[in-house]
Scaffold this active site. Structure first.
Site, PDB file in Angstrom:
ATOM      1  N   GLY A  53      43.188  33.731  38.797  1.00  0.00           N
ATOM      2  CA  GLY A  53      42.036  34.047  37.964  1.00  0.00           C
ATOM      3  C   GLY A  53      42.111  33.281  36.654  1.00  0.00           C
ATOM      4  O   GLY A  53      42.752  32.232  36.555  1.00  0.00           O
ATOM      5  N   SER A  54      41.487  33.821  35.648  1.00  0.00           N
ATOM      6  CA  SER A  54      41.400  33.126  34.365  1.00  0.00           C
ATOM      7  C   SER A  54      42.726  33.193  33.618  1.00  0.00           C
ATOM      8  O   SER A  54      43.534  34.112  33.805  1.00  0.00           O
ATOM      9  CB  SER A  54      40.299  33.748  33.499  1.00  0.00           C
ATOM     10  OG  SER A  54      40.691  35.036  33.045  1.00  0.00           O
ATOM     11  N   THR A  55      42.944  32.212  32.760  1.00  0.00           N
ATOM     12  CA  THR A  55      44.149  32.190  31.932  1.00  0.00           C
ATOM     13  C   THR A  55      44.183  33.391  31.001  1.00  0.00           C
ATOM     14  O   THR A  55      45.257  33.962  30.736  1.00  0.00           O
ATOM     15  CB  THR A  55      44.214  30.878  31.139  1.00  0.00           C
ATOM     16  OG1 THR A  55      44.260  29.780  32.068  1.00  0.00           O
ATOM     17  CG2 THR A  55      45.439  30.825  30.244  1.00  0.00           C
ATOM     18  N   GLU A  56      43.023  33.792  30.507  1.00  0.00           N
ATOM     19  CA  GLU A  56      42.952  34.955  29.620  1.00  0.00           C
ATOM     20  C   GLU A  56      43.493  36.206  30.311  1.00  0.00           C
ATOM     21  O   GLU A  56      44.307  36.948  29.741  1.00  0.00           O
ATOM     22  CB  GLU A  56      41.503  35.185  29.186  1.00  0.00           C
ATOM     23  CG  GLU A  56      41.297  36.414  28.327  1.00  0.00           C
ATOM     24  CD  GLU A  56      39.819  36.710  28.059  1.00  0.00           C
ATOM     25  OE1 GLU A  56      39.549  37.665  27.311  1.00  0.00           O
ATOM     26  OE2 GLU A  56      38.962  35.985  28.593  1.00  0.00           O
ATOM     27  N   GLU A  86      36.866  25.710  30.109  1.00  0.00           N
ATOM     28  CA  GLU A  86      36.540  25.866  31.523  1.00  0.00           C
ATOM     29  C   GLU A  86      35.174  26.536  31.659  1.00  0.00           C
ATOM     30  O   GLU A  86      34.983  27.668  31.213  1.00  0.00           O
ATOM     31  CB  GLU A  86      37.607  26.699  32.236  1.00  0.00           C
ATOM     32  CG  GLU A  86      37.407  26.756  33.730  1.00  0.00           C
ATOM     33  CD  GLU A  86      38.519  27.489  34.458  1.00  0.00           C
ATOM     34  OE1 GLU A  86      38.905  27.049  35.545  1.00  0.00           O
ATOM     35  OE2 GLU A  86      38.998  28.509  33.922  1.00  0.00           O
ATOM     36  N   GLY A  90      45.382  36.182  32.966  1.00  0.00           N
ATOM     37  CA  GLY A  90      46.772  35.913  33.312  1.00  0.00           C
ATOM     38  C   GLY A  90      47.735  36.372  32.222  1.00  0.00           C
ATOM     39  O   GLY A  90      48.816  36.901  32.509  1.00  0.00           O
ATOM     40  N   GLU A 123      48.119  31.648  39.221  1.00  0.00           N
ATOM     41  CA  GLU A 123      47.301  30.448  39.435  1.00  0.00           C
ATOM     42  C   GLU A 123      46.068  30.642  38.587  1.00  0.00           C
ATOM     43  O   GLU A 123      45.226  31.500  38.879  1.00  0.00           O
ATOM     44  CB  GLU A 123      46.972  30.290  40.926  1.00  0.00           C
ATOM     45  CG  GLU A 123      46.518  28.887  41.279  1.00  0.00           C
ATOM     46  CD  GLU A 123      45.017  28.736  41.231  1.00  0.00           C
ATOM     47  OE1 GLU A 123      44.522  28.192  40.206  1.00  0.00           O
ATOM     48  OE2 GLU A 123      44.339  29.154  42.177  1.00  0.00           O
TER      49      GLU A 123
END
Length: 500
Positions: free
Chosen positions: A249-252, A402, A254, A271
């Site tokens: 999913g999103s880095t946020e 992104e 994560g 990921e």
């Protein structure tokens, strides 16, 4: 009452039959409602209408699922199975996915909005081949005999064992395939699983659970809890009896997963986001580069973590490439995902639709030039025309952030700017993928080495195979999925020393 969007008429009998069912979660080999009795409405992004409901799982439901997975791992028959028996079950599951491939592709296209043809030949086909590939690893997970450095009379060896109970949280863009990406190696390694699909796209996870049940896996080995990320997902990530969490999913989000996992220091693989560059040199073959770049950005409506969202073209070939890309984009068929002729479906939700349009507006306000697209298509649903923005600069949000939509940002370079353009391509917090287009094989390899990303394509962009490790550098994540690297994510090494 469920609504009946017109898109439902495009479903086959099997998919329609599944949609008509009342949905329940799959926990400890049984189908059950959420403990709190609440539901989540499932929306058709092609129409904006609700057409189904799934249980709204909460922490209490996660507790039940984790307890079932723990019992299955520690006490059930799953841990006593031979690797060959385990592999046969995983292979059988792959066969069942293939047997129901058309149905699964239709459910994915309805739920996510993606073109059903892409779902069938991409997502679902890849998934059943991945299950078979990982089934083969079940009998090949080995340790080593270690010659010790000291002179002590020891016989020493290592064992590679299943990590235990795995919480797996998957996104909405490839909801079925991402689930299989995580489930297949975990099952092959001997782990047990609690899967939490995205709240926007929960249907194929529940249909997959039916196939797991049909394949004959012992109860508790595989469990599905549907729910919101901040409720069920957060509870799963923080659960003290989960040994590993895997998230796409999103880095946020994560980062939130990492914070939640601190409690028991569970293993974590991530990921996350991407902002992948595509570099076109003056000797590139336009007939190869144009379709590869087009699909590199517009595949799955740009809702792809590896999407080639930043295009850098040498000025000598830029007119040819841009004219070809404009034609490519304008000729793509935009429509309902369930229509086999569709190449661009709707974005997954109103939230994503508004976000992408906002980025396009910001790019234009920052000085980018609109080559094509940039607008909504139709009056209902969440359709955006394939969009190309030229004359972009490094500081623009469309270049830095992104977008997760069908938006390509373009910049040019000249001979003197070769080294600088590679540096610019690397000037991102992300490092998931990248690609190089050239007929000069030496240049291709040199640039591939310099790009800081987990997967590099040469004269292609999306590079994926069950045997090829996949993952990112920098803030694109931790760990590698696919190939034997995925088995390593779901196992632990134990050292044993025997005094002689």
């Amino acid at each position: 009452m469920k609504n009946t969007p017109k898109t439902l008429a495009l479903l086959g009998e099997d998919a329609a039959r599944f949609i008509a069912k009342d949905k329940k979660m799959f926990i400890d080999g049984a189908w059950c409602p959420a403990a709190g009795g609440s539901v989540i409405e499932v929306e058709d992004p092609a129409t904006g209408q609700m057409f189904d409901r799934v249980p709204r799982g909460l922490a209490a439901d996660v507790d039940l699922a984790v307890a079932a997975a723990r019992a299955a791992f520690d006490e059930g028959p799953w841990g006593q199975m031979s690797p060959a028996e385990r592999g046969k079950l995983v292979w059988k599951l792959g066969d069942l996915v293939e047997a129901h491939a058309d149905e699964l592709a239709q459910l994915e296209a309805l739920d996510n909005g993606k073109p059903v043809t892409d779902a069938r030949i991409g997502d679902v086909a890849f998934s059943y081949e991945l299950l078979r590939y990982m089934a083969g690893w079940s009998t090949k997970i080995t340790g080593q005999t270690i010659p010790l450095s000291a002179e002590a009379p020891f016989h020493a060896y290592t064992l590679r064992e299943a990590v235990g109970v795995c919480g797996q949280i998957v996104p909405w863009n490839f909801s079925f395939m991402m689930a299989v990406w995580k489930v297949a190696p975990a099952l092959a390694a001997g782990c047990t699983i609690v899967l939490k699909p995205a709240e926007q796209t929960p249907l194929t996870a529940l249909r997959f659970a039916e196939l797991v049940e049909e394949a004959g896996f012992p109860k508790g080995v595989f469990n599905v809890v549907t729910g919101y990320g901040h409720e069920a997902g957060a509870a799963l990530a923080a659960h003290p009896d989960v040994d590993k969490i895997a998230f796409t999913g999103s880095t946020e989000v994560g980062r939130k997963i990492l914070d939640a996992a601190q409690g028991n220091l569970k293993k974590v693989s991530l990921e996350l986001g991407g902002k992948s560059p595509m570099i076109v040199f003056p000797d590139a073959d336009p007939d190869v580069a144009i379709p590869a770049i087009g699909y590199g950005i517009f595949y799955n409506m740009g809702q792809t973590c590896t999407a080639g969202t930043r295009l850098y073209i040498h000025k000598d070939i830029a007119p040819v490439i841009l004219e070809g890309l404009k034609t490519f984009a304008e000729n793509m068929t935009v429509g309902v995902g369930l229509d086999p002729a569709t190449q661009i479906g709707p974005l997954v939700s109103k939230e994503q639709f508004d976000k992408v349009l906002g980025y396009i507006e910001a790019g234009l306000a920052d000085g980018a030039t609109l080559l094509c697209g940039g607008t909504q298509v139709g009056e209902e649903g969440y359709f955006i025309a394939p969009t190309i923005l030229t004359e972009t600069k490094p500081h623009m949000s469309v270049v830095c952030e992104e977008i997760f939509g069908p938006v390509l940002s373009v910049a040019t370079f000249d001979d003197d700017g070769f080294e600088e353009i590679v540096k610019e391509a690397n000037a991102s917090v992300y490092g998931l993928a990248g690609s190089v287009f050239t007929r000069d094989i030496s240049r291709a390899h040199q640039v591939a080495r310099k790009l800081k990303a987990g997967t590099i394509g040469i004269n292609t962009h999306h590079v994926i195979d069950p045997a090829l490790p996949f993952g990112g550098f920098k803030q694109s994540g931790w760990g590698r999925e696919q190939g034997y690297e995925a088995i390593l994510l779901y196992t632990e090494v134990k050292s044993v020393g025997v005094a002689l």
